[in-house]
Design an enzyme around this catalytic site. Structure first.
Site, PDB file in Angstrom:
ATOM      1  N   GLY A 117     -34.139 123.978 -14.226  1.00 53.72           N
ATOM      2  CA  GLY A 117     -33.341 123.559 -12.828  1.00 53.72           C
ATOM      3  C   GLY A 117     -31.409 123.816 -13.281  1.00 53.72           C
TER       4      GLY A 117
ATOM      5  N   TYR B 281     -41.153 111.769  -4.226  1.00 54.62           N
ATOM      6  CA  TYR B 281     -40.495 112.394  -4.703  1.00 54.62           C
ATOM      7  C   TYR B 281     -39.682 111.195  -5.665  1.00 54.62           C
ATOM      8  CZ  TYR B 281     -35.222 112.900  -7.130  1.00 54.62           C
ATOM      9  OH  TYR B 281     -34.201 113.183  -7.547  1.00 54.62           O
TER      10      TYR B 281
ATOM     11  N   LYS C 277     -41.096 110.917  -9.916  1.00 50.99           N
ATOM     12  CA  LYS C 277     -40.024 110.604 -10.576  1.00 50.99           C
ATOM     13  C   LYS C 277     -41.730 109.790 -11.699  1.00 50.99           C
ATOM     14  CE  LYS C 277     -36.752 113.510  -9.806  1.00 50.99           C
ATOM     15  NZ  LYS C 277     -36.955 114.247 -11.401  1.00 50.99           N
TER      16      LYS C 277
HETATM   17  N1  NAD Z   1     -28.320 114.640  -7.930  1.00 54.16           N
HETATM   18  C1  NAD Z   1     -29.133 114.101  -7.879  1.00 54.16           C
HETATM   19  O1  NAD Z   1     -28.137 112.660  -7.271  1.00 54.16           O
HETATM   20  C2  NAD Z   1     -29.740 113.187  -9.159  1.00 54.16           C
HETATM   21  C3  NAD Z   1     -29.939 112.131  -9.211  1.00 54.16           C
HETATM   22  C4  NAD Z   1     -31.145 111.378 -10.088  1.00 54.16           C
HETATM   23  C5  NAD Z   1     -32.348 112.566 -10.023  1.00 54.16           C
HETATM   24  N2  NAD Z   1     -31.695 113.825  -9.999  1.00 54.16           N
HETATM   25  C6  NAD Z   1     -32.636 114.909 -10.807  1.00 54.16           C
HETATM   26  O2  NAD Z   1     -31.928 115.308 -11.746  1.00 54.16           O
HETATM   27  C7  NAD Z   1     -32.291 116.139 -11.348  1.00 54.16           C
HETATM   28  C8  NAD Z   1     -31.597 118.328 -10.932  1.00 54.16           C
HETATM   29  O3  NAD Z   1     -31.296 117.297 -10.034  1.00 54.16           O
HETATM   30  P1  NAD Z   1     -29.465 118.032  -9.485  1.00 54.16           P
HETATM   31  O4  NAD Z   1     -29.064 117.213  -8.617  1.00 54.16           O
HETATM   32  O5  NAD Z   1     -29.594 119.275 -10.621  1.00 54.16           O
HETATM   33  O6  NAD Z   1     -31.230 119.387  -8.203  1.00 54.16           O
HETATM   34  P2  NAD Z   1     -30.848 120.674  -7.475  1.00 54.16           P
HETATM   35  O7  NAD Z   1     -31.719 120.430  -6.845  1.00 54.16           O
HETATM   36  O8  NAD Z   1     -29.001 120.966  -7.516  1.00 54.16           O
HETATM   37  O9  NAD Z   1     -31.422 121.768  -8.623  1.00 54.16           O
HETATM   38  C9  NAD Z   1     -32.549 121.689  -8.873  1.00 54.16           C
HETATM   39  C10 NAD Z   1     -32.848 123.459  -9.314  1.00 54.16           C
HETATM   40  O10 NAD Z   1     -33.928 123.551  -9.656  1.00 54.16           O
HETATM   41  C11 NAD Z   1     -34.435 124.519  -9.254  1.00 54.16           C
HETATM   42  N3  NAD Z   1     -35.889 124.738  -8.822  1.00 54.16           N
HETATM   43  C12 NAD Z   1     -36.502 123.912  -7.798  1.00 54.16           C
HETATM   44  N4  NAD Z   1     -38.032 124.123  -7.699  1.00 54.16           N
HETATM   45  C13 NAD Z   1     -38.309 125.090  -9.291  1.00 54.16           C
HETATM   46  C14 NAD Z   1     -39.311 125.526  -9.875  1.00 54.16           C
HETATM   47  N5  NAD Z   1     -40.336 125.566  -9.335  1.00 54.16           N
HETATM   48  N6  NAD Z   1     -38.445 126.432 -10.728  1.00 54.16           N
HETATM   49  C15 NAD Z   1     -37.093 126.843 -11.066  1.00 54.16           C
HETATM   50  N7  NAD Z   1     -36.868 126.325 -10.869  1.00 54.16           N
HETATM   51  C16 NAD Z   1     -36.877 125.801  -9.681  1.00 54.16           C
HETATM   52  C17 NAD Z   1     -33.347 124.884  -8.235  1.00 54.16           C
HETATM   53  O11 NAD Z   1     -33.146 126.122  -7.769  1.00 54.16           O
HETATM   54  C18 NAD Z   1     -32.458 124.257  -8.195  1.00 54.16           C
HETATM   55  O12 NAD Z   1     -31.225 125.021  -9.384  1.00 54.16           O
HETATM   56  C19 NAD Z   1     -33.780 117.132 -10.662  1.00 54.16           C
HETATM   57  O13 NAD Z   1     -35.084 116.303 -12.103  1.00 54.16           O
HETATM   58  C20 NAD Z   1     -33.735 115.857 -10.054  1.00 54.16           C
HETATM   59  O14 NAD Z   1     -34.634 115.445  -9.687  1.00 54.16           O
HETATM   60  C21 NAD Z   1     -30.756 114.099  -9.229  1.00 54.16           C
END
Ligand code: NAD
Length: 341
Positions: A10, A153, A157
Site C-alpha cells: 500500500g 472494514y 481490522k
Molecule cells: N487514512 C486513515 O485515516 C487511516 C486510519 C486508520 C487506519 N488506516 C489504515 O492505514 C493503511 C493505509 O491507509 P491510507 O490512508 O494510506 O489508505 P490509501 O487508500 O490511501 O492507501 C491504501 C493503498 O493500498 C493499495 N491497495 C489496495 N488494495 C491493494 C491490493 N490488493 N494490492 C496492493 N495494493 C493495494 C491502494 O492502491 C492504496 O495505494 C490502511 O490499512 C488503512 O486501513 C488509515
C-alpha cells in the site's frame, strides 16, 4: 545471498507515501514499495517499486526468493466507505491479503531464525458504540472496550489484529518444534489528515475534505452533522507512531495493539478552524445519514495511555499546531503551486 529489505504494501497510498519519504530520509534499508497503483513519479527513485496485487501469491513468492524481509509495514487495504460498497472484495483484500502477508512474514522469520517485524495500522473503526448516549458517556475508549465494529472494514481490522497476535504467539502451537515467530505490532489510528495527499474511501474524510476544498475555493457539503466528534491526527504524527512502535524494545511491550491519538474535534470545531484560515470557505452541512451513522459509532476520543507508558508515545502536533504549522501552510502552498500558470 538475498538482499535485506523493508517491505511496504500500500506504498502508493496516503500513509505509504509519507512513510516512504520518512524511511528514505532516515537512510533505512532498501525499501520495496508494493502497490496495485503506481507510485507517484517523483518517489520511484527512492524505492524498488513493485506494482502488483497483495493477493497474487506468485508475486509474493518471487519477492521472498530475492529479498530477506526484515520489517513489513502492511498498509494495503480497502478503506471504510469503499469496503461498505464492496464488502466481499474488502474481505478478500483486507483479511485474505493480510493472512498471505502474515504467512510470508512467518516463513521469513523461520528462514532467518529471527522475527520479522510486522507493523499493522488498525483503526478507530475497530470500535462500535451502540448509540450517541453511550458515545458521550465513554469519552476515551480503551483498547479492549466496545470492540463491536459495525462496518466490514472495522470487522476486518479487528480480526486481522487477532490474526497478527495469533501468528506472533500461537502459530503452529501443536507442532513438535515451535517456529521462530514474527513480531506483530499494531496501532489503532484515529482519522488521519495529510497536507500533501487527498484522502479517498475513508469515513473520517470530511475533515481533510473541508480543508482541501477551502484551500481551492471550492464549496463543500460536510457529510456528517456539526456535533459529530471523533479524534484526528496529522500525517507526521502517524508516521512518528509507526516508527516509534517499530523501534520500541520488545521487552517494554505488554500488549500488541495500541490506541494512538492527538486531538478530538467536532465537525463544527473543525469547520471553525478552517474558517479562521480560509474566511471565504463555503462549508455547509448535508449529512449522509448512512455514513454519519458509521461515524456516530466511533469513539469521540481514544485512550492512548498504554502507548504513552510502554513506548513513550506523544504526538508532536496538537490541534493548534496541526492547523497553524502543518496543514494550512502546506495545503495553501500545494494549491498555489497547482494554480500557478
Ligand atoms: N487514512 C486513515 O485515516 C487511516 C486510519 C486508520 C487506519 N488506516 C489504515 O492505514 C493503511 C493505509 O491507509 P491510507 O490512508 O494510506 O489508505 P490509501 O487508500 O490511501 O492507501 C491504501 C493503498 O493500498 C493499495 N491497495 C489496495 N488494495 C491493494 C491490493 N490488493 N494490492 C496492493 N495494493 C493495494 C491502494 O492502491 C492504496 O495505494 C490502511 O490499512 C488503512 O486501513 C488509515
Amino acid at each position: 545471498m538475498r538482499k535485506q529489505a523493508i517491505l511496504i504494501t500500500g506504498a502508493s497510498g496516503e500513509i505509504g507515501q509519507a512513510l516512504v519519504q520518512s524511511l528514505h530520509e532516515q537512510g533505512s534499508l532498501p525499501i520495496i514499495a508494493l502497490d496495485i497503483q503506481p507510485l507517484p513519479e517523483g518517489m520511484r527513485q527512492l524505492v524498488t517499486p513493485l506494482q502488483g496485487d497483495i493477493l497474487d501469491r506468485s508475486l509474493l513468492s518471487r519477492l521472498i526468493s530475492e529479498y530477506e524481509i526484515v520489517t513489513l509495514f502492511h498498509l494495503a487495504a480497502l478503506l471504510s466507505t469503499r469496503a461498505e460498497f464492496t464488502p466481499e472484495a474488502a474481505h478478500r483484500v483486507n483479511v485474505e491479503g493480510t493472512l498471505s502477508l502474515l504467512q510470508l512474514a512467518a516463513e521469513q522469520s523461520e528462514w532467518r531464525g529471527e522475527p520479522v517485524k510486522f507493523i499493522f495500522p488498525s483503526s478507530i473503526a475497530a470500535y462500535g458504540l451502540p448509540d450517541l448516549e453511550t458515545k458521550t458517556s465513554y469519552a476515551r475508549v480503551r483498547e479492549w472496550e466496545w470492540n463491536y465494529p459495525r462496518t466490514m472494514y472495522g470487522c476486518n481490522k479487528l480480526y486481522c489484529e487477532q490474526l497478527g497476535i495469533y501468528f506472533s504467539k500461537h502459530y503452529r502451537q501443536l507442532a513438535a518444534d515451535r517456529p521462530v515467530m514474527l513480531d506483530f505490532r499494531c496501532v489503532r489510528f484515529p482519522g488521519l489528515i495529510s497536507a500533501f495527499t487527498v484522502p479517498s474511501g475513508g469515513t473520517s474524510d470530511y475533515g481533510p475534505e473541508m480543508l482541501h476544498a477551502a484551500a481551492q475555493g471550492i464549496p463543500y457539503d460536510c457529510f456528517v452533522r456539526e456535533d459529530v466528534r471523533i479524534p484526528f491526527m496529522v500525517m507526521p504524527d502517524a508516521i512518528k507512531a509507526l516508527l516509534m512502535l517499530t523501534q520500541a524494545p520488545q521487552e517494554n511491550l505488554k500488549r500488541q495493539v495500541f490506541n494512538v491519538t492527538s486531538f478530538s474535534l467536532s465537525a463544527e470545531e473543525f469547520r471553525q478552524r478552517v474558517l479562521v484560515h480560509f474566511p471565504a470557505a463555503q462549508i455547509t452541512y448535508k449529512p449522509d445519514l448512512k455514513r454519519q451513522g458509521i461515524v456516530d459509532s466511533w469513539p469521540a476520543d481514544l485512550d492512548d495511555s498504554a502507548a504513552c507508558r510502554q513506548w513513550d508515545w506523544q504526538p508532536d502536533y496538537d490541534a493548534d499546531r496541526s492547523f497553524d504549522e502543518y496543514l494550512v501552510p502546506n495545503i495553501t502552498r500545494r494549491y498555489q503551486v497547482v494554480n500557478e500558470p
